[in-house]
Design an enzyme around this catalytic site. Structure first.
Site, PDB file in Angstrom:
ATOM      1  CB  SER A 131      -0.965  -0.001   1.200  1.00 27.43           C
ATOM      2  OG  SER A 131      -1.819  -1.112   1.146  1.00 27.43           O
ATOM      3  CG  HIS A 168      11.799  17.790  19.160  1.00 25.57           C
ATOM      4  ND1 HIS A 168      12.004  16.862  20.158  1.00 25.57           N
ATOM      5  CD2 HIS A 168      10.853  17.257  18.328  1.00 25.57           C
ATOM      6  CE1 HIS A 168      11.219  15.820  19.954  1.00 25.57           C
ATOM      7  NE2 HIS A 168      10.511  16.028  18.848  1.00 25.57           N
ATOM      8  CB  SER A 170      10.856  13.009  17.309  1.00 23.86           C
ATOM      9  OG  SER A 170       9.753  13.813  16.926  1.00 23.86           O
ATOM     10  N   GLY A 172       8.189  10.508  15.394  1.00 20.59           N
ATOM     11  CA  GLY A 172       6.767  10.403  15.716  1.00 20.59           C
ATOM     12  C   GLY A 172       6.246   8.990  15.856  1.00 20.59           C
ATOM     13  NE  ARG A 173       8.140   5.010  11.828  1.00 18.38           N
ATOM     14  CZ  ARG A 173       8.431   4.037  10.983  1.00 18.38           C
ATOM     15  NH1 ARG A 173       8.845   2.865  11.428  1.00 18.38           N
ATOM     16  NH2 ARG A 173       8.312   4.233   9.676  1.00 18.38           N
ATOM     17  CB  SER A 178      10.003   5.667  19.540  1.00 14.99           C
ATOM     18  OG  SER A 178      10.114   6.995  19.992  1.00 14.99           O
ATOM     19  CG  ASN A 182      14.461  17.304  22.812  1.00 15.40           C
ATOM     20  OD1 ASN A 182      13.690  17.759  21.975  1.00 15.40           O
ATOM     21  ND2 ASN A 182      14.103  16.328  23.645  1.00 15.40           N
ATOM     22  CG  ASP A 210      17.969   8.491  25.094  1.00 12.12           C
ATOM     23  OD1 ASP A 210      17.454   8.427  23.963  1.00 12.12           O
ATOM     24  OD2 ASP A 210      19.065   9.020  25.305  1.00 12.12           O
TER      25      ASP A 210
END
Length: 298
Positions: A131, A168, A170, A172-173, A178, A182, A210
């Site tokens: 997908s 920052h 990241s 977003g997981r 994840s 920072n 962390d």
């Protein structure tokens, strides 16, 4: 969903391209006959900032419809229970990066304030079996101060600017993929005609929860960016954590932008090393991409 997202991407790209066009097309009064590449970039940004709600290119903005990642099929995070990869080597990579000025000059000091946002995405657009998912997206908001200067250092070199701010980043997981960190971010920019070198040290804040405590083993404590402009071609190379790691856990990223059509430039990017994206921070790979750019380092 993908079409709505890509429509949003195109709107952002168009807005940034418009700000580039606005800046370049304005008449310049008493412009010196010879200016360096970074002087031209600073002048273009200054003109754009005369308009309310200015959106100005920050880092390079590009889309690479053909992007090949040599080792992605070997990443365990993208393998099913039978050990088969769910990701393809060829994908789409794009970066959107812009900044917004908040203020200029603190008293008599040439210090300006900005907020910025950069988004780097890797899209498995050709992986229709699964997908066409977005494999990884890195979100990077920041706020920083810029001290503008023009200090002569000798032998044709000048110090053009110094920046200091908070960043920052990241993906977003959630666990186990994840990734975030920072940091305090600095940058010292030097030029010699059309050659620009930026030294970019950083300090990472400790995090009690962390997701990637060994990230600095691969990202180090900074990077060095060199960019050179010649006849509207821009060549750049970014070295991260190579000297610090003894050339064992760093990375090299090189790019070339060249005239293509109007404000749009052709764009070639090559990467080798660790940390191609946040989720891959401790993975080694080699990549190459081909596409277009609407804003480069210079």
């Amino acid at each position: 969903m993908n079409m709505r997202f890509m429509s949003f991407i195109l709107i952002i790209f168009s807005s940034i391209a418009l700000s580039e066009t606005t800046a370049i097309d304005q008449p310049i009064i008493d412009k010196p006959e010879e200016t360096s590449a970074i002087d031209e970039r600073i002048e273009d940004e200054a003109i754009s900032e005369l308009f309310d709600f200015s959106i100005i290119p920050h880092k390079p903005n590009y889309i690479l419809p053909l992007y090949f990642n040599q080792n992605i099929e070997g990443y365990s995070m993208y393998q099913d229970t039978n050990g088969n990869s769910t990701s393809q080597n060829t994908e789409v990579k794009f970066q959107i990066s812009f900044k917004v000025p908040l203020f200029h000059d603190i008293g008599s000091l040439p210090i300006s304030g900005y907020v910025a946002y950069t988004q780097l995405s890797y899209w498995q657009a050709y992986n229709t079996e699964y997908s066409s998912p977005f494999r990884e997206t890195n979100y990077e908001p920041e706020a920083f101060l810029v001290w503008e200067t023009n200090k002569e250092l000798g032998l044709g070199w000048r110090m053009k600017a110094a920046t200091f701010g908070y960043t920052h980043q990241s993906n977003g997981r959630i666990e186990p993929t994840s990734r975030s960190w920072n940091r305090l971010n600095g940058q010292f920019v030097f030029d010699n005609k059309n050659l620009v070198i930026a030294v970019n040290p950083w300090y990472r804040f400790e995090d009690s929860d962390d997701d990637n405590p060994d990230l600095l083993d691969y990202y180090g404590h900074g990077q060095i960016i060199a960019a050179y402009k010649y006849n509207e071609h821009v060549y750049s190379i970014t070295s991260r954590n190579n000297i610090e790691s003894g050339f064992s856990q760093g990375s090299i990223n090189a790019s070339w932008s060249f005239p293509f059509y109007g404000k749009i430039k052709g764009y070639v990017q090559v990467f080798s090393g660790y940390g191609n994206s946040l989720v891959e921070y401790d993975k080694y790979t080699n990549t190459i991409g081909l596409g277009i750019s609407i804003a480069d380092f210079l």
